[in-house]
Design a protein around this motif. Sequence first.
Motif, PDB file in Angstrom:
ATOM      1  N   ILE A   1     -26.929  -3.070  17.190  1.00  0.00           N
ATOM      2  CA  ILE A   1     -26.976  -3.833  18.442  1.00  0.00           C
ATOM      3  C   ILE A   1     -26.752  -5.321  18.192  1.00  0.00           C
ATOM      4  O   ILE A   1     -26.068  -6.004  18.968  1.00  0.00           O
ATOM      5  CB  ILE A   1     -28.330  -3.599  19.150  1.00  0.00           C
ATOM      6  CG1 ILE A   1     -28.438  -2.150  19.634  1.00  0.00           C
ATOM      7  CG2 ILE A   1     -28.499  -4.564  20.329  1.00  0.00           C
ATOM      8  CD1 ILE A   1     -29.807  -1.778  20.161  1.00  0.00           C
ATOM      9  N   ILE A   2     -27.297  -5.829  17.093  1.00  0.00           N
ATOM     10  CA  ILE A   2     -27.214  -7.265  16.806  1.00  0.00           C
ATOM     11  C   ILE A   2     -25.920  -7.634  16.086  1.00  0.00           C
ATOM     12  O   ILE A   2     -25.396  -8.746  16.253  1.00  0.00           O
ATOM     13  CB  ILE A   2     -28.434  -7.689  15.968  1.00  0.00           C
ATOM     14  CG1 ILE A   2     -29.720  -7.464  16.775  1.00  0.00           C
ATOM     15  CG2 ILE A   2     -28.347  -9.146  15.515  1.00  0.00           C
ATOM     16  CD1 ILE A   2     -30.992  -7.673  15.999  1.00  0.00           C
ATOM     17  N   GLU A   3     -25.362  -6.711  15.321  1.00  0.00           N
ATOM     18  CA  GLU A   3     -24.210  -6.999  14.464  1.00  0.00           C
ATOM     19  C   GLU A   3     -23.020  -7.642  15.177  1.00  0.00           C
ATOM     20  O   GLU A   3     -22.398  -8.573  14.645  1.00  0.00           O
ATOM     21  CB  GLU A   3     -23.773  -5.708  13.754  1.00  0.00           C
ATOM     22  CG  GLU A   3     -22.643  -5.895  12.742  1.00  0.00           C
ATOM     23  CD  GLU A   3     -21.268  -5.830  13.362  1.00  0.00           C
ATOM     24  OE1 GLU A   3     -20.338  -6.465  12.810  1.00  0.00           O
ATOM     25  OE2 GLU A   3     -21.117  -5.165  14.406  1.00  0.00           O
ATOM     26  N   PRO A   4     -22.664  -7.198  16.403  1.00  0.00           N
ATOM     27  CA  PRO A   4     -21.502  -7.816  17.058  1.00  0.00           C
ATOM     28  C   PRO A   4     -21.617  -9.324  17.246  1.00  0.00           C
ATOM     29  O   PRO A   4     -20.597 -10.039  17.253  1.00  0.00           O
ATOM     30  CB  PRO A   4     -21.438  -7.087  18.406  1.00  0.00           C
ATOM     31  CG  PRO A   4     -22.064  -5.756  18.145  1.00  0.00           C
ATOM     32  CD  PRO A   4     -23.180  -6.055  17.184  1.00  0.00           C
ATOM     33  N   VAL A   5     -22.846  -9.836  17.379  1.00  0.00           N
ATOM     34  CA  VAL A   5     -23.037 -11.274  17.567  1.00  0.00           C
ATOM     35  C   VAL A   5     -22.610 -12.048  16.323  1.00  0.00           C
ATOM     36  O   VAL A   5     -22.124 -13.183  16.422  1.00  0.00           O
ATOM     37  CB  VAL A   5     -24.511 -11.578  17.900  1.00  0.00           C
ATOM     38  CG1 VAL A   5     -24.740 -13.078  18.069  1.00  0.00           C
ATOM     39  CG2 VAL A   5     -24.939 -10.831  19.158  1.00  0.00           C
ATOM     40  N   ASP A   6     -22.771 -11.425  15.150  1.00  0.00           N
ATOM     41  CA  ASP A   6     -22.443 -12.079  13.888  1.00  0.00           C
ATOM     42  C   ASP A   6     -21.108 -11.606  13.306  1.00  0.00           C
ATOM     43  O   ASP A   6     -20.777 -11.920  12.160  1.00  0.00           O
ATOM     44  CB  ASP A   6     -23.544 -11.809  12.846  1.00  0.00           C
ATOM     45  CG  ASP A   6     -24.859 -12.468  13.202  1.00  0.00           C
ATOM     46  OD1 ASP A   6     -24.852 -13.363  14.061  1.00  0.00           O
ATOM     47  OD2 ASP A   6     -25.890 -12.080  12.629  1.00  0.00           O
TER      48      ASP A   6
END
Length: 494
Positions: A108-113
């Motif tokens: 879930i968080i990976e796309p932001v980075d």
Amino acid sequence: MKSDKGIVDLLVIGGGTAGIVGATTAAALGASTVLVERDRTGGDCLWTGCIPSKAILAAAKRAKLAQELIGGIPEQEMTGDMPGLTRNRNHQSGFAAAREHVRSAISIIEPVDSPAALEKAGVNVRKGSAKFIAPGVAEIDGETIAFRQALIASGAEPASPPIPGLAEATTVTSETIWELEEAPARLLVVGGGPVACELAQAFARFGSKVTVLARSQMLPKEDRDAAAVVRQSMEADGVQFFENSPVERFSATDGVSRAGLADGSQHDGDVVLIAAGRRPRTEGLGLETVGVDCDDTGHVIADVKMRSSNPAIWAAGDVTANPQFTHLAGVSASAAAFNAILGLGRSVSTVVPRVTYTAPEIAAVGITSAGQGRYRVSTIQHRELDRAITEGTPDGLTRLIIGKGGRIVGGTIVGPRAGESLAELTIAVEKGLSTRELAGVTHPYPTYNDGVWNAAIADARSMLASPAAKTVLKVLVRARRWLLDRRQGRKTDS
């Protein structure tokens, strides 16, 4: 984005938190920016540090709650459709669910980075290994790139202590423990810091027999009363501690790893977690070629503005000797980017909050001890805290350290969500607020943050109890009494 002369304004080495913040800040300021990452963007925090560790701690908390609920349900009454509950005595189905929760949180968080997100922000992302080969020139897997300034944000990695026989043991680190398919029956943890304690408690809650082998004390940087609360909680979860007795040797027989301590005791484990510190990733960067100095431990030496010994090269994050926190890495990298691109002189605050996410959490900022009587101390035990009483979590404390003029210079909180309560205390330390000023702010009730407020109130009231204050108050009360009596036409003896 490319500059007119083919020279990038800022070359960023490393795609973790510091690299991402530094690169996106520079790009937002209009600078041509290239970020080089040899593995995957997001860094340790996303893939092996903050996110997976906090996710598994959350899953471990639910696993403990489920087991407590199961303990109150007769076996014959249990059904297969009870969400979150497991009859598996070794907790392996719970651990499998925890691993899935970790993967879900990361996804879930990976796309932001991700590189795509960075490219959208104006950063040119290059995959490869970078090294400096001359002033203003670096090499990325054999291809040269010219830069005006650079930011080293290559991070750090788990260190392996020089213990004889360690290579024979079955070991994992904070980077590789996520590869375990199941919770080991017996887990030895070498180290007593935050990473060691967080993972020790999590695996204990998944059914592992956990033994912590600490060279010194567990959580040695923390207030001892607060650390004792955490230790008691971890011991209740089944964690066993051996402090102040370093591991002298390891041996392995039939898949069992055995640690021999300096006190002569021996301890067996199926897996050994090495959580005994980290080392900076500076090898192979060619720092000596461009005059970037490192300390004896290999960390890049940077000043409060994050500039290295080479005025064109900056450093931020775990590659420096600063405390290794994701929040500090981001703040430091932002300052470095502003300074590099705009020529500013931003300094990074020395007020750095820290949280260990055990149950209960322990959070601290600034000065955390009385310093042989140099400071006052105001402590609120959470058994006196209404929210803690209603939640059934009375084991904890809030402690303020107070300097001249009643200024708050630091403190420690241990209890549920202590990290959230620490935010207000961090602002108080950063802005030099006094206990009187903090006590005068209306706070919501009841909250765990009442500990900070009540400790401030207690100190402010203690100052009213001094002989000098009592004398002044007595005069003021008598004067006010005389004035009111005069207004109301009463005779007074005052």
